[in-house]
Design a protein around this motif. Structure first.
Motif, PDB file in Angstrom:
ATOM      1  N   ARG A  73       0.832  -1.199   0.000  1.00 56.44           N
ATOM      2  CA  ARG A  73       0.000   0.000   0.000  1.00 56.44           C
ATOM      3  C   ARG A  73       0.872   1.256   0.000  1.00 56.44           C
ATOM      4  NH1 ARG A  73      -5.201  -2.183   1.205  1.00 56.44           N
ATOM      5  NH2 ARG A  73      -4.889  -4.386   0.682  1.00 56.44           N
TER       6      ARG A  73
ATOM      7  N   ASN B   5      -9.524   4.677  -6.559  1.00 59.14           N
ATOM      8  CA  ASN B   5      -9.912   4.372  -5.190  1.00 59.14           C
ATOM      9  C   ASN B   5     -10.368   5.671  -4.547  1.00 59.14           C
ATOM     10  OD1 ASN B   5     -10.194   3.386  -2.601  1.00 59.14           O
ATOM     11  ND2 ASN B   5      -8.000   3.296  -2.180  1.00 59.14           N
TER      12      ASN B   5
ATOM     13  N   TYR C   9     -11.974  -1.460  -1.573  1.00 59.56           N
ATOM     14  CA  TYR C   9     -11.010  -1.144  -0.516  1.00 59.56           C
ATOM     15  C   TYR C   9     -11.596  -0.094   0.425  1.00 59.56           C
ATOM     16  CZ  TYR C   9      -7.922  -3.415  -3.832  1.00 59.56           C
ATOM     17  OH  TYR C   9      -7.364  -4.314  -4.710  1.00 59.56           O
TER      18      TYR C   9
ATOM     19  N   ALA D 280      -5.553   1.254  -1.337  1.00 59.48           N
ATOM     20  CA  ALA D 280      -5.473   0.076  -2.206  1.00 59.48           C
ATOM     21  C   ALA D 280      -4.011  -0.154  -2.577  1.00 59.48           C
ATOM     22  CB  ALA D 280      -6.293   0.311  -3.475  1.00 59.48           C
TER      23      ALA D 280
ATOM     24  N   TRP E  69      -8.509   8.001  -0.972  1.00 62.06           N
ATOM     25  CA  TRP E  69      -9.495   6.941  -0.751  1.00 62.06           C
ATOM     26  C   TRP E  69     -10.751   7.435  -0.037  1.00 62.06           C
ATOM     27  CZ3 TRP E  69     -10.545   6.262   4.403  1.00 62.06           C
ATOM     28  CH2 TRP E  69      -9.540   6.620   5.327  1.00 62.06           C
TER      29      TRP E  69
END
Length: 246
Positions: free
Chosen positions: A89, A141, A156, A160, A212
């Motif tokens: 990640r 994401n 996710y 991600a 995200w």
């Protein structure tokens, strides 16, 4: 959600960071800024860019950990987090100075805002790295429609893997230039249309790209986020590096 594709090896070089090649961006004209968005993204200009090379993905926890082991630099704040600290990640929980130190250790620098936009928008000033179609769960994401909460609609709940969302790659094959994590640039924040140094330029650096937990309004190639460079507790902020090409 993790896909594998092959990119033209001639478009980049291995570079100094294992597992994260540098992708070459040629010199040429490109669009910087826009006239139909927030005030701090104006004005739209066509600039003549110099060549550079940029990491294909965000710097990962594995890559940052090697830097920490080699230099004794402090680890990222989320190094041991069960999700955010996973090896593949993007590293988060790093200040601007942490990111700058990492890049310089490898003979690189953080990207400028202009370099970020050229890599993310191509030469024609696209709204997204892949073109004009809105982000979806195959390309980025991102978070919920209302700012600023993460969700798992794209597979996710938080970050991600850096090698994911290949459907959102730029024309040169660079990944996650929007979504996943905000990315530090080396520039101080100041309005584009002001020649005078803004007071904020002393205090803030610029993050780009959304993350995200970003809503759609933050997921564009032009959105600029002014941020405290000393803050290292953000769970959604990371970076990548660039190298000028002679």
């Amino acid at each position: 959600m993790l896909m594998m594709v092959a990119f033209d090896a001639a478009a980049g070089d291995i570079g100094p960071i294992a597992g994260n090649p540098l992708i070459e961006i040629p010199a040429g004209r490109f669009v910087f800024g826009r006239d139909d968005g927030p005030t701090n993204e104006r004005p739209r200009r066509v600039l003549e860019g110099r060549p550079f090379a940029i990491n294909r993905t965000e710097i990962t926890n594995r890559q940052y950990g090697r830097f920490v082991q080699a230099t004794g630099h402090r680890p990222s704040f989320y190094a041991n987090h069960p999700l955010l600290g996973l090896d593949d990640r993007p590293v988060v929980g790093v200040s601007w100075r942490d990111a700058d130190a990492f890049c310089r250790h490898y003979g690189l620098v953080l990207p400028s805002e202009q370099q970020y936009e050229r890599a993310a928008r191509g030469t024609r000033g696209a709204a997204f790295p892949w073109g004009e179609a809105a982000p979806d769960e195959t390309r980025a994401n991102s978070g919920s429609d209302a700012c600023c909460s993460g969700d798992a609609h794209d597979g996710y709940p938080m970050t991600a893997p850096a090698q994911s969302f290949l459907g959102g790659a730029s024309s040169e094959g660079i990944l996650n230039l929007i979504g996943n994590v905000w990315e530090w640039t080396r520039d101080r924040y100041a309005p584009y249309d002001s020649e005078a140094a803004a007071e904020s330029a002393v205090a803030f650096r610029v993050l780009r790209g959304g993350s995200w937990n970003s809503d759609p309004s933050h997921l564009t190639t032009t959105y600029r986020l002014a941020y405290d460079p000393e803050f290292r507790f953000s769970a959604n902020g990371g970076f990548r590096c660039v190298r000028p090409v002679p």
